[in-house]
Design an enzyme around this catalytic site. Structure first.
Site, PDB file in Angstrom:
ATOM      1  N   GLN A  95       3.969   7.811   1.405  1.00  0.00           N
ATOM      2  CA  GLN A  95       3.335   7.156   2.547  1.00  0.00           C
ATOM      3  C   GLN A  95       3.088   5.700   2.186  1.00  0.00           C
ATOM      4  O   GLN A  95       2.491   5.391   1.141  1.00  0.00           O
ATOM      5  CB  GLN A  95       2.008   7.843   2.873  1.00  0.00           C
ATOM      6  N   TRP A 135       0.782  -1.204   0.000  1.00  0.00           N
ATOM      7  CA  TRP A 135       0.000   0.000   0.000  1.00  0.00           C
ATOM      8  C   TRP A 135       0.816   1.257   0.000  1.00  0.00           C
ATOM      9  O   TRP A 135       1.753   1.380   0.767  1.00  0.00           O
ATOM     10  CB  TRP A 135      -0.824  -0.007   1.293  1.00  0.00           C
ATOM     11  N   GLU A 167      -5.062  19.532   4.980  1.00  0.00           N
ATOM     12  CA  GLU A 167      -3.955  18.581   4.902  1.00  0.00           C
ATOM     13  C   GLU A 167      -2.973  19.029   3.823  1.00  0.00           C
ATOM     14  O   GLU A 167      -3.344  19.704   2.852  1.00  0.00           O
ATOM     15  CB  GLU A 167      -4.473  17.176   4.563  1.00  0.00           C
ATOM     16  N   ARG A 186      -0.491  18.642  11.098  1.00  0.00           N
ATOM     17  CA  ARG A 186       0.370  17.748  10.315  1.00  0.00           C
ATOM     18  C   ARG A 186       0.756  18.327   8.944  1.00  0.00           C
ATOM     19  O   ARG A 186       0.192  19.291   8.477  1.00  0.00           O
ATOM     20  CB  ARG A 186      -0.321  16.403  10.108  1.00  0.00           C
ATOM     21  N   ASN A 235      -0.428   4.129   1.298  1.00  0.00           N
ATOM     22  CA  ASN A 235      -1.398   3.734   2.305  1.00  0.00           C
ATOM     23  C   ASN A 235      -2.800   4.291   2.190  1.00  0.00           C
ATOM     24  O   ASN A 235      -3.036   5.360   1.669  1.00  0.00           O
ATOM     25  CB  ASN A 235      -0.824   4.042   3.683  1.00  0.00           C
ATOM     26  N   ASP A 250       0.166   9.488  -0.059  1.00  0.00           N
ATOM     27  CA  ASP A 250       0.659  10.824  -0.385  1.00  0.00           C
ATOM     28  C   ASP A 250       2.090  10.766  -0.912  1.00  0.00           C
ATOM     29  O   ASP A 250       2.926  10.084  -0.326  1.00  0.00           O
ATOM     30  CB  ASP A 250       0.693  11.704   0.862  1.00  0.00           C
TER      31      ASP A 250
HETATM   32  N1  DQQ Z   1      -2.076  11.280   4.769  1.00  0.00           N
HETATM   33  C1  DQQ Z   1      -1.037  11.282   5.757  1.00  0.00           C
HETATM   34  C2  DQQ Z   1      -1.255  12.525   6.549  1.00  0.00           C
HETATM   35  C3  DQQ Z   1      -1.968  13.402   5.603  1.00  0.00           C
HETATM   36  C4  DQQ Z   1      -2.878  12.461   4.886  1.00  0.00           C
HETATM   37  C5  DQQ Z   1      -1.087  10.030   6.561  1.00  0.00           C
HETATM   38  C6  DQQ Z   1      -3.339  12.969   3.560  1.00  0.00           C
HETATM   39  O1  DQQ Z   1      -0.038  13.076   6.994  1.00  0.00           O
HETATM   40  O2  DQQ Z   1      -2.667  14.408   6.267  1.00  0.00           O
HETATM   41  O3  DQQ Z   1      -0.920   8.911   5.760  1.00  0.00           O
HETATM   42  O4  DQQ Z   1      -3.770  11.920   2.746  1.00  0.00           O
END
Ligand code: DQQ
Length: 605
Positions: free
Chosen positions: A100, A54, A264, A209, A56, A84
């Site tokens: 990610q 993944w 985000e 974040r 993710n 991401d």
């Molecule tokens: N995905 C990440 C976060 C972000 C989000 C976590 C956006 O840091 O805000 O996997 O898809």
């Protein structure tokens, strides 16, 4: 290993070992990019995706849920998230893409890491070991998104990323390469002072974040924005530092939006105002540039961008037009494209944009496939000469994959025409078409105010009639056209101007019913002097990335045909409007497979 040996692995060993998830794990360190096969018809051939598992996502899929359930799930689980792109950069001749990734499963997990791949051309990729993994109290519950900044002069790359700490609070951490003479920057060292930013007052501890790339102010201090939320208010919070380690928070938000929820992955960068396609380094501030702020709104699952003024004296961003939550807001892409990130490519003086493109099938499908999540083809991005919107165009490097070529010119498409573009691999293709329009005065009248473009797209295509349009492409079509994805335009006369509706209709993309087949669309102003409109689509088995009006409007969709697979896929041009349109020129190419594999296992040219 020579390519020929690796390809043997792909074509001979894969079919034996590949029993979805389990088989893929067995292959993970041996094969190069395994492409679409009978058992993996939706695997792509030239889009970046991890070897397995993944980039993710969480384990729920929105289209299977009611809106309320979907929303509750977001609230209860914190968010619905995907693969991401993280920290893209160019460093000493090498492009880096982090992302990610859940290395353990094809679902979202509680130990998300930064996957890492490198490339010399942004199309062929070498997968490396994970760059950043949970290890300390400041990131023990996952390493979420962030960005890279290269300190000029020292040529020092810095990564700021979000750690989910031992209390499940979101904090920002710093990591630097262990060895700058390793151009692949394989190992990253976390700073001893982590976390370098903690949630400030006025920000929820679990909604703080995704630090942006830093830019340098006129006072020599570095600045970054971090996405945040307080109640319904979304924010981008500015932090400043002299050394990247000690950061002070600005009490006033750099940007805020009411009733939106969390912002985000904020991305902030300058663009030239003169229509130049060149990119600009993130720190540049001068009268020849404007600024762009991109926000990924979790509740909408879309990337919105704002053109505006960077008021550096007040340390905030003033958008020309504020977020409205309606279809008039500007988006990078009106289909699937989220959590995107851009970087300035010093080598070619351009700004490059990556976006994550998620799946439209179910979680069970993803577990069966053993993978989920794609990255878009990287796009060059600049400000249109009108100054009103950005332009995006697939990087020129993707053209190295163009193979067999078909050209059509001067073909008139009368009402009801279907013209097949035969002779290329329609499941893996790059097609560019320029349509010459009839007299625009004949177009149907539409007042776009309050119109839902997605609904209009469905109605237009369903009716198979109109005046100027619908006309466009039928991609990933079965021979009998029972399956196809229609990417098309319809032109309207609006008060004092002409507008164009661009759509991607997935409703007939597969005989399967258990898929998200949302029709995507948007309405934009048309320059009546041009009398032409262009469409380019990059088709790759389960993804169609479309660029309308020379890249001013983009729509990306994910589709999973059951008939229009591999050699059984067809490509057509059509017109259902009563007015004829002319194919001024059409160029289509079969696309070759990109080389994407593990270090040492591919012969990389
Ligand atoms: N995905 C990440 C976060 C972000 C989000 C976590 C956006 O840091 O805000 O996997 O898809």
């Amino acid at each position: 290993m020579e390519i020929i040996t690796a390809e043997l692995l792909v074509f001979v060993v894969v079919p034996f070992l590949l029993n979805c998830g389990n088989g893929i794990e067995a292959l993970s360190t041996h094969s190069i990019n395994y492409r679409a096969t009978t058992k993996q018809p939706y695997r792509t051939s030239y889009h970046f995706q991890p070897q397995e598992n993944w980039m993710n996502v969480d384990s729920s899929n929105p289209f299977l849920l009611s809106f309320d359930m979907f929303f509750r799930m977001i609230i209860e689980h914190g968010c619905l998230r995907f693969a991401d792109p993280n920290g893209p950069m160019y460093y000493k001749g090498v492009y880096h893409l982090f992302y990610q990734h859940n290395p353990e499963a094809a679902t979202f997990g509680d130990r998300i890491v930064w996957g890492h791949s490198v490339s010399y051309d942004l199309i062929n990729w070498i997968h490396l070991n994970n760059a950043i993994e949970p290890s300390g109290p400041y990131d023990i519950n996952s390493c979420w998104s962030g960005s890279a900044t290269i300190i000029p002069g020292k040529e020092q790359p810095m990564i700021l990323y979000t750690g989910i700490d031992y209390k499940k609070h979101q904090v920002q951490n710093l990591a630097v390469p262990r060895n700058l003479s390793d151009t692949f920057l394989r190992e990253w060292v976390k700073h001893s002072k982590n976390p370098v930013m903690t949630p400030p007052s006025g920000v929820e501890v679990d909604n703080f974040r995704d630090p942006s790339t830093a830019w340098k102010g006129k006072d020599g201090k570095w600045r970054v924005v971090v996405g945040a939320q307080k109640g319904d208010e979304g924010k981008a919070i500015l932090h400043q530092s002299e050394d990247f380690v000690n950061w002070t928070v600005d009490p006033n938000p750099f940007y805020a939006s009411q009733n939106t929820g969390v912002c985000e992955c904020p991305d902030f960068f300058p663009v030239y105002m003169n229509g130049s396609t060149n990119g600009v380094d993130t720190s540049v501030q001068n009268p020849s540039v404007r600024h762009v702020l991109k926000i990924s709104y979790l509740r909408k699952q879309h990337d919105y961008y704002f053109l505006g003024k960077y008021a550096s004296d007040q340390e905030n961003f003033i958008p020309d037009v504020r977020f409205t939550g309606t279809s008039s807001d500007l988006r990078y892409d009106y289909g699937k494209f989220y959590a995107s990130k851009s970087f300035f490519d010093y080598a070619k003086n351009r700004r490059i944009l990556w976006g994550w493109v998620n799946e439209s099938d179910s979680t069970q499908d993803d577990m069966d496939k053993g993978w989920a999540g794609l990255q878009s083809i990287p796009r060059q991005v600049w400000l249109d000469k009108s100054g009103k919107r950005l332009v995006q165009w697939p990087l020129e490097e993707v053209e190295q994959l163009r193979g067999k070529h078909i050209r059509i010119t001067g073909e008139n498409l009368v009402h009801g025409s279907h013209l097949e573009v035969s002779g290329i691999t329609a499941s893996q293709a790059d097609v560019e078409v320029l349509f010459e329009l009839p007299e625009l005065e004949k177009a149907e009248f539409l007042d776009p105010n309050g119109v839902d473009p997605q609904l209009l797209c469905s109605q237009e295509y369903e009716s198979r009639s109109g005046i100027i349009g619908p006309f466009g492409l039928l991609a990933l079509a079965s021979k009998d056209l029972k399956e196809h994805t229609a990417v098309f335009f319809t032109i309207y006369r609006a008060p004092n101007r002409y507008v164009c509706l661009m759509c991607s209709d997935q409703s007939r993309s597969s005989l399967r019913h258990d898929l998200d087949k949302t029709t995507y669309g948007t309405i934009f102003d048309l320059d009546p002097n041009l009398k032409k409109i262009s469409l380019r689509s990059l088709i790759d088995h389960s993804i169609i990335e479309s660029f309308g009006d020379e890249g001013r409007v983009c729509i990306t969709s994910r589709v999973y045909p059951s008939l229009a697979i591999d050699k059984d896929a067809h490509l057509c041009v059509f017109n259902y409007g009563s007015q004829s349109v002319l194919i001024s020129k059409l160029n289509a190419w079969s696309m070759k497979q990109a080389e994407i594999g593990y270090e040492g296992n591919i012969s990389y040219t």
